[in-house]
Design a protein around this motif. Structure first.
Motif, PDB file in Angstrom:
ATOM      1  N   LYS A 216       1.252  -1.385  -0.389  1.00 24.30           N
ATOM      2  CA  LYS A 216      -0.088  -0.130  -0.326  1.00 24.30           C
ATOM      3  C   LYS A 216       0.588   1.333  -0.144  1.00 24.30           C
ATOM      4  CE  LYS A 216      -3.657   2.288   3.077  1.00 24.30           C
ATOM      5  NZ  LYS A 216      -4.751   2.276   4.179  1.00 24.30           N
ATOM      6  N   LYS A 217       1.367   1.076   1.140  1.00 24.38           N
ATOM      7  CA  LYS A 217       2.465   2.307   0.653  1.00 24.38           C
ATOM      8  C   LYS A 217       3.962   2.794   1.771  1.00 24.38           C
ATOM      9  CE  LYS A 217       0.593   4.369   5.463  1.00 24.38           C
ATOM     10  NZ  LYS A 217      -0.244   5.716   6.069  1.00 24.38           N
ATOM     11  N   ILE A 218       5.455   3.294   1.248  1.00 23.86           N
ATOM     12  CA  ILE A 218       5.905   2.724   2.096  1.00 23.86           C
ATOM     13  C   ILE A 218       6.939   4.390   2.274  1.00 23.86           C
ATOM     14  CG2 ILE A 218       7.727   3.047  -0.104  1.00 23.86           C
ATOM     15  CD1 ILE A 218       9.642   1.525   0.069  1.00 23.86           C
ATOM     16  N   ARG A 219       7.416   4.533   3.351  1.00 27.15           N
ATOM     17  CA  ARG A 219       8.665   5.409   3.728  1.00 27.15           C
ATOM     18  C   ARG A 219       9.792   4.982   4.035  1.00 27.15           C
ATOM     19  NH1 ARG A 219       8.492   8.032   9.572  1.00 27.15           N
ATOM     20  NH2 ARG A 219       7.726   5.752  10.820  1.00 27.15           N
ATOM     21  N   SER A 220      11.014   5.868   3.584  1.00 29.82           N
ATOM     22  CA  SER A 220      12.945   4.864   4.168  1.00 29.82           C
ATOM     23  C   SER A 220      13.508   5.435   3.522  1.00 29.82           C
ATOM     24  CB  SER A 220      12.728   4.041   2.516  1.00 29.82           C
ATOM     25  OG  SER A 220      13.958   3.819   2.118  1.00 29.82           O
ATOM     26  N   GLU A 221      14.620   5.462   4.142  1.00 32.21           N
ATOM     27  CA  GLU A 221      15.873   6.930   4.275  1.00 32.21           C
ATOM     28  C   GLU A 221      17.099   5.680   4.299  1.00 32.21           C
ATOM     29  OE1 GLU A 221      15.687   7.918   8.848  1.00 32.21           O
ATOM     30  OE2 GLU A 221      14.062   8.288   8.672  1.00 32.21           O
ATOM     31  N   LEU A 222      17.719   6.855   3.496  1.00 32.31           N
ATOM     32  CA  LEU A 222      18.998   6.447   2.257  1.00 32.31           C
ATOM     33  C   LEU A 222      20.179   6.697   2.795  1.00 32.31           C
ATOM     34  CD1 LEU A 222      17.385   5.442  -1.493  1.00 32.31           C
ATOM     35  CD2 LEU A 222      16.876   3.969   1.017  1.00 32.31           C
ATOM     36  N   TYR A 223      20.931   6.333   3.984  1.00 33.15           N
ATOM     37  CA  TYR A 223      22.425   7.179   4.846  1.00 33.15           C
ATOM     38  C   TYR A 223      23.950   6.082   3.551  1.00 33.15           C
ATOM     39  CZ  TYR A 223      18.377   9.247   7.459  1.00 33.15           C
ATOM     40  OH  TYR A 223      17.808   9.546   7.719  1.00 33.15           O
ATOM     41  N   ARG A 224      24.633   7.666   2.996  1.00 25.29           N
ATOM     42  CA  ARG A 224      25.960   6.753   3.099  1.00 25.29           C
ATOM     43  C   ARG A 224      26.513   6.998   3.867  1.00 25.29           C
ATOM     44  NH1 ARG A 224      26.195   9.168  -1.705  1.00 25.29           N
ATOM     45  NH2 ARG A 224      26.879  11.395  -0.907  1.00 25.29           N
ATOM     46  N   ALA A 225      27.395   6.483   4.897  1.00 21.02           N
ATOM     47  CA  ALA A 225      28.573   6.599   5.629  1.00 21.02           C
ATOM     48  C   ALA A 225      30.176   6.468   4.874  1.00 21.02           C
ATOM     49  CB  ALA A 225      28.705   5.782   6.196  1.00 21.02           C
ATOM     50  N   HIS A 226      30.157   5.136   3.410  1.00 16.51           N
ATOM     51  CA  HIS A 226      31.625   4.845   2.974  1.00 16.51           C
ATOM     52  C   HIS A 226      31.457   5.844   2.439  1.00 16.51           C
ATOM     53  CE1 HIS A 226      30.060   1.034   3.530  1.00 16.51           C
ATOM     54  NE2 HIS A 226      31.654   1.079   3.577  1.00 16.51           N
ATOM     55  N   SER A 227      32.684   6.754   2.127  1.00 16.33           N
ATOM     56  CA  SER A 227      33.234   7.657   1.438  1.00 16.33           C
ATOM     57  C   SER A 227      33.484   8.169  -0.166  1.00 16.33           C
ATOM     58  CB  SER A 227      34.123   8.613   1.741  1.00 16.33           C
ATOM     59  OG  SER A 227      35.846   7.783   1.360  1.00 16.33           O
ATOM     60  N   TYR A 228      33.686   6.728  -0.650  1.00 16.20           N
ATOM     61  CA  TYR A 228      33.849   6.526  -2.034  1.00 16.20           C
ATOM     62  C   TYR A 228      33.081   6.441  -3.269  1.00 16.20           C
ATOM     63  CZ  TYR A 228      35.364   2.368   0.257  1.00 16.20           C
ATOM     64  OH  TYR A 228      35.032   0.791   1.065  1.00 16.20           O
ATOM     65  N   ILE A 229      31.690   5.824  -2.273  1.00 15.53           N
ATOM     66  CA  ILE A 229      30.539   5.041  -2.712  1.00 15.53           C
ATOM     67  C   ILE A 229      29.303   6.666  -3.752  1.00 15.53           C
ATOM     68  CG2 ILE A 229      30.963   2.701  -2.312  1.00 15.53           C
ATOM     69  CD1 ILE A 229      28.078   3.090  -0.971  1.00 15.53           C
ATOM     70  N   GLU A 230      29.110   6.306  -4.460  1.00  9.44           N
ATOM     71  CA  GLU A 230      27.560   6.626  -4.702  1.00  9.44           C
ATOM     72  C   GLU A 230      25.345   6.513  -3.868  1.00  9.44           C
ATOM     73  OE1 GLU A 230      27.975   7.968  -8.598  1.00  9.44           O
ATOM     74  OE2 GLU A 230      26.326   6.245  -8.912  1.00  9.44           O
ATOM     75  N   ALA A 231      25.887   4.850  -4.018  1.00 13.64           N
ATOM     76  CA  ALA A 231      25.011   4.713  -3.512  1.00 13.64           C
ATOM     77  C   ALA A 231      24.686   4.852  -2.331  1.00 13.64           C
ATOM     78  CB  ALA A 231      24.712   3.066  -3.917  1.00 13.64           C
ATOM     79  N   ASP A 232      23.745   3.950  -1.164  1.00 11.92           N
ATOM     80  CA  ASP A 232      23.441   3.961   0.201  1.00 11.92           C
ATOM     81  C   ASP A 232      24.415   3.088   0.615  1.00 11.92           C
ATOM     82  OD1 ASP A 232      21.218   3.378  -1.473  1.00 11.92           O
ATOM     83  OD2 ASP A 232      21.001   2.466   0.266  1.00 11.92           O
ATOM     84  N   ASP A 233      24.216   2.825   2.178  1.00 15.35           N
ATOM     85  CA  ASP A 233      24.918   1.508   3.257  1.00 15.35           C
ATOM     86  C   ASP A 233      24.585   1.910   4.209  1.00 15.35           C
ATOM     87  OD1 ASP A 233      26.143   4.272   4.405  1.00 15.35           O
ATOM     88  OD2 ASP A 233      27.971   3.324   3.036  1.00 15.35           O
ATOM     89  N   THR A 234      23.757   2.571   4.594  1.00 13.37           N
ATOM     90  CA  THR A 234      23.302   2.224   5.695  1.00 13.37           C
ATOM     91  C   THR A 234      21.185   2.433   5.295  1.00 13.37           C
ATOM     92  OG1 THR A 234      25.093   2.991   7.040  1.00 13.37           O
ATOM     93  CG2 THR A 234      22.926   3.126   8.121  1.00 13.37           C
ATOM     94  N   SER A 235      20.704   1.666   5.431  1.00 11.13           N
ATOM     95  CA  SER A 235      19.019   2.313   5.063  1.00 11.13           C
ATOM     96  C   SER A 235      17.924   1.352   6.080  1.00 11.13           C
ATOM     97  CB  SER A 235      18.832   1.495   3.705  1.00 11.13           C
ATOM     98  OG  SER A 235      20.245   2.246   3.008  1.00 11.13           O
ATOM     99  N   CYS A 236      17.060   2.209   6.260  1.00 10.81           N
ATOM    100  CA  CYS A 236      15.693   1.943   6.570  1.00 10.81           C
ATOM    101  C   CYS A 236      14.576   2.096   6.179  1.00 10.81           C
ATOM    102  CB  CYS A 236      15.563   2.440   8.092  1.00 10.81           C
ATOM    103  SG  CYS A 236      15.757   4.124   8.556  1.00 10.81           S
TER     104      CYS A 236
END
Length: 408
Positions: A216-236
Motif C-alpha cells: 500500500k505505502k512506503i517510507r524510507s531513509e537512505l544514508y551513506r557512510a562510505h566516502s568513495y561510493i555513490e549509493a546508500d550503505d545504511t538504510s531503513c
C-alpha cells in the motif's frame, strides 16, 4: 533419465558460486553443466582449459551461446551485473531458453514488467535467484501462517549488519553505484546484499504459497557512510501491505560489528523469531506452546537449481520464485528511492575509515549498531530517534506503481 542442461554466463565472482553449486548437484542426476560463457578467454585461460577438459562447451559471447546451444542447453543461468538483468533475460527467452536470473531481478519495475510480458509471449519461464524463498524454514513459516496458526500478521521486522570493505566495491565497475553508464543500478544494501531478507518479509505475508503481499505505502531513509561510493550503505524502511501488516527493515554495510540478519514476525496468536545462521526458527504461541526447527540440512542455494530442473522436467507446476511474485520487492525498492528522494551523506566526524587487521579498508558509522537496535525494538525509522543527522521522509503510495524514473 534426461538431464537438464544448464549454461552459466561468466566464471568469476558469483558466477563461480553458480558453477560450484551446479557441480555439487550433478551427482543427483537431474542437471548437468553443458555450456559456459567466458568473454575474456585470455585472462581466464585456466578456467577455459578446465571446462573444455570436462567436455563443456565454452562460448566467447552470450549471443553465440543463444544462437548455437539449443541442442544441449535448456536453462541459461545469469549471475550477471544488475543493469544487464532485464535485457539478457528477455533476449534469452526470445531465443527459446528458460532462464535462472540472479537477484535482484531488475533495478526498476518497468524492466521487470517487460520480463513478465516476455514470459507470456514466448511461453518460457524465468526463475529468480532469491535463494531463501527456496529455503525449508521460510516456506515452513509461510505455510504455518497460511494455516492460520499465527492469526493475522501485525508486523514483521528484520535487521542486518554486514561490513562491506573497499575490495567489495572494487570487485566490478557498478558496485556501490546508483547509476552506471546511463543505466540504473541502485546498488544499496536493500537492493543487493540484503535483498533476500526484504523479499522474505514481502513473500511471507502473501495470500498463498505462490504469491507475495500487495503493498500500500512506503517510507524510507537512505544514508551513506562510505566516502568513495555513490549509493546508500545504511538504510531503513517501513512498508504497509494492503492487508494492514507493517514491515520494517534496518540494514547497514558500515556497522561496528558483523551480525547476520534476524527477523521477528508478530501475529495475533504468537510470534516467530528467525536467524539467518542455520535458519534457526523459534515459534512462541500465546498458549505457551513453543516450536523450534532449523534448515533441516537443506541448502537453499542448491534448491533454486533443483526447482528449475524439476520445472523443466515437468515434475512441478510452479516455480517458487518468479518475476510475478518478486514484483513487489522491486516496487518496494523503487518506492524507497521515491520516498527518500536522495541519499543523505553522514557527517564525516561520525565516520571512521581505516585499514583493519585483515588489511581491508573498512568504514564504520559510529553508533549505528545501537541506533538500529533501538529503531528495530521500537519499530521506528532513524529520523524518529534523537539523531540530529537523520532526515524524515514522506510516505509514498505504491498501490498502482508501474514506473520508476528518478530523473523526472
Amino acid at each position: 533419465m534426461k538431464k537438464v542442461g544448464l549454461a552459466v554466463v561468466g566464471v568469476n565472482n558469483f558466477a563461480k558460486f553458480y558453477l560450484d553449486k551446479i557441480k555439487e548437484l550433478e551427482e543427483e542426476g537431474e542437471i548437468k553443466l553443458t555450456a559456459v560463457v567466458i568473454e575474456d578467454q585470455i585472462k581466464n585461460a585456466d578456467q577455459l582449459r578446465n571446462l573444455r577438459s570436462q567436455g563443456i562447451t565454452v562460448y566467447n559471447s552470450y549471443q553465440k551461446l543463444l544462437k548455437e546451444s539449443k541442442q544441449f542447453v535448456d536453462i541459461v543461468c545469469l549471475p550477471v551485473s544488475i543493469p544487464t538483468h532485464s535485457n539478457m533475460a528477455i533476449s534469452g527467452m526470445k531465443a527459446g531458453y528458460n532462464i535462472l536470473l540472479e537477484k535482484p531481478p531488475t533495478p526498476t519495475v518497468q524492466e521487470l514488467d517487460a520480463i513478465i510480458k516476455t514470459e507470456k509471449e514466448t511461453g518460457r519461464f524465468c526463475s529468480i535467484g532469491f535463494q531463501f524463498i527456496h529455503s525449508y524454514t521460510i516456506r515452513k513459516i509461510k505455510q504455518f501462517i497460511l494455516d492460520g496458526k499465527l492469526g493475522n500478521i501485525k508486523e514483521i521486522a528484520t535487521k542486518g549488519f554486514w561490513p562491506r570493505f573497499k575490495s567489495y566495491y572494487d570487485r566490478n565497475d557498478w558496485a556501490g553505484k546508483s547509476l552506471y553508464m546511463g543505466q540504473l543500478v541502485l546498488d544499496g544494501p536493500m537492493q543487493n546484499a540484503f535483498a533476500h531478507y526484504l523479499n522474505n518479509m514481502i513473500y511471507i505475508t502473501g495470500p498463498d504459497m505462490n504469491s507475495s503481499a500487495s503493498l500500500k505505502k512506503i517510507r524510507s531513509e537512505l544514508y551513506r557512510a562510505h566516502s568513495y561510493i555513490e549509493a546508500d550503505d545504511t538504510s531503513c524502511m517501513q512498508l504497509e501491505t494492503a492487508n494492514g501488516t507493517n514491515i520494517y527493515f534496518y540494514v547497514t554495510h558500515s556497522p561496528e560489528k558483523l551480525r547476520h540478519p534476524y527477523m521477528e514476525i508478530v501475529g495475533e496468536k504468537g510470534e516467530i523469531k528467525w536467524t539467518m545462521e542455520n535458519e534457526k526458527t523459534v515459534i512462541k504461541l500465546n498458549n505457551e506452546k513453543v516450536i523450534k526447527f532449523d534448515n533441516n540440512n537443506i541448502d537453499p542455494y542448491k534448491e533454486e537449481f533443483r526447482i528449475v530442473a524439476k520445472k523443466q522436467l515437468g515434475k512441478i507446476d510452479n516455480l517458487y520464485c518468479t518475476p510475478e511474485n518478486t514484483r513487489n520487492f522491486v516496487v518496494a525498492i523503487n518506492g524507497a528511492y521515491d520516498s527518500a528522494k536522495k541519499i543523505k551523506a553522514i557527517p564525516k566526524d561520525l565516520i571512521n575509515e581505516f585499514i583493519n587487521d585483515d588489511n581491508e579498508y573498512q568504514t564504520i558509522l559510529t553508533g549505528i549498531d545501537k541506533l538500529f537496535d533501538q529503531a528495530f525494538a521500537e519499530r521506528k525509522l532513524l529520523s524518529e530517534l534523537d539523531i540530529d543527522w537523520a532526515v524524515r521522509t514522506e510516505w509514498i503510495n505504491i498501490e498502482e506503481y508501474s514506473c520508476f524514473n528518478p530523473f523526472n
